[in-house]
Design an enzyme around this catalytic site. Sequence first.
Site, PDB file in Angstrom:
ATOM      1  N   SER A  49       0.791  -1.143  -0.209  1.00  0.00           N
ATOM      2  CA  SER A  49       0.036  -0.138   0.000  1.00  0.00           C
ATOM      3  C   SER A  49       0.942   1.248  -0.094  1.00  0.00           C
ATOM      4  CB  SER A  49      -1.083  -0.051   1.314  1.00  0.00           C
ATOM      5  OG  SER A  49      -2.021  -0.964   1.014  1.00  0.00           O
TER       6      SER A  49
ATOM      7  N   LYS B 115      -0.349   3.624  -2.833  1.00  0.00           N
ATOM      8  CA  LYS B 115      -1.312   4.745  -2.510  1.00  0.00           C
ATOM      9  C   LYS B 115      -0.731   5.896  -2.451  1.00  0.00           C
ATOM     10  CE  LYS B 115      -4.892   1.512  -0.366  1.00  0.00           C
ATOM     11  NZ  LYS B 115      -3.993   0.454  -0.181  1.00  0.00           N
TER      12      LYS B 115
ATOM     13  N   SER C 178      -5.416   3.228   4.700  1.00  0.00           N
ATOM     14  CA  SER C 178      -5.129   2.469   3.930  1.00  0.00           C
ATOM     15  C   SER C 178      -6.307   1.523   3.126  1.00  0.00           C
ATOM     16  CB  SER C 178      -4.200   1.403   4.102  1.00  0.00           C
ATOM     17  OG  SER C 178      -3.000   1.018   3.014  1.00  0.00           O
TER      18      SER C 178
ATOM     19  N   LYS D 190       3.191   6.693   5.150  1.00  0.00           N
ATOM     20  CA  LYS D 190       2.406   5.642   4.568  1.00  0.00           C
ATOM     21  C   LYS D 190       2.736   4.325   5.043  1.00  0.00           C
ATOM     22  CE  LYS D 190      -1.110   4.328   2.509  1.00  0.00           C
ATOM     23  NZ  LYS D 190      -1.350   3.271   3.401  1.00  0.00           N
TER      24      LYS D 190
END
Length: 382
Positions: A157, A160, A214, A319
């Site tokens: 992820s 993203k 997420s 992140k």
Amino acid sequence: MARSALAMMLSVLISVVVSSPALAKSAPREPAKKSATVKKHVAKSDSKPARKSAARAGRDASESSSKGRVAPLIAQEKLVRKVTRGKKGRREVVYQRIAPAPAVPLVPPVMTAGDLAGLNLTRDPLDLKSNAALVIDQSTAEVLFEKNAQIALPIASITKLMTSLVVVEANQNMDELISVTEEDVDREKFSHSRLRVGSQLTRANMLHIALMSSENRAASALGRNYPGGLPAFVAAMNAKARSLGMVNTHYVDSTGLSSSNVSTARDLAKLVIAAHHHPIIRQYSTDSKYAVEPGGPMLQYRNSNNLVDNPDWQIGLQKTGYISEAGRCLVMQAKIEGRPVVMVFLDSKGKSSRLADAGRIRKWLENARPTALGRTVTAQSS
């Protein structure tokens, strides 16, 4: 002849006397009764020592086991000694066999792409749990710490972050309502999502929970609602990567669920610096919690990175990411001792290990105050 006849008469008379029932009844029974009594007495005297012997054997076995000595029938055969009371209050010792515990099948550990490449054999001075890592000074781009930073790995992820960069720089209407459809359901990893099919949120809210928590269906919906659909969006992601000089990076979706989304720690540091220029990405990625109303009950989301709630950290962007092929991943921009640094951790082992690695780096930076020690602290493979 007279003598012979007399002998025969005596023989018949003796036979009659011995076989006569009347004479048998009148025969004395005392010796037989005494004999029976003696046998009964013998049986009782034999049973008590037997019980005492069994009880003593059980105690001896128990004591032997407790003292570490071998008890053949108890310890080896796994018997448990229990004392109970019978119907007449008599003490009885019973031995019960313990059923062996069912064998638990051994599940082999999941091998990540980094493990398969042998990166787990790399040793570093800080004993990080991440197979790849990079720390740079954001102001000068100087490498402060490096470990397998040039190896391309699945990034889960962390993808993203590029998704958000493409959405923000496309200048799409952030107030436009976007719907979750069947196309957004994860058919590859079957990951859980709190957004049901038919849920509607603004593009801003989709971006918010995709970055902060997420949310996979939100990231998928963002990619689908790009001009030209998801194929055009993925093409824009790869084009942006090339423009940033991320030469070892490749994207195939907007969520990171595919292990074909790959990058290096060096490339991701460039992405973090580029994304940090956008205030909306900084805010959304570092909010600790956020609530949305997708057309049903309100949903409360929390940040997937617990460090954003820690007052000892000054995090400007972050992140997280995880799939089995990628391990635990984390990218962060933070200020340490007033110095802006970018940290990248890929393929970390353990649920909290990536955060612990960030803590190790921070402690090292605070104590060592390195300037440009990239060469001297670069991890070496053993």
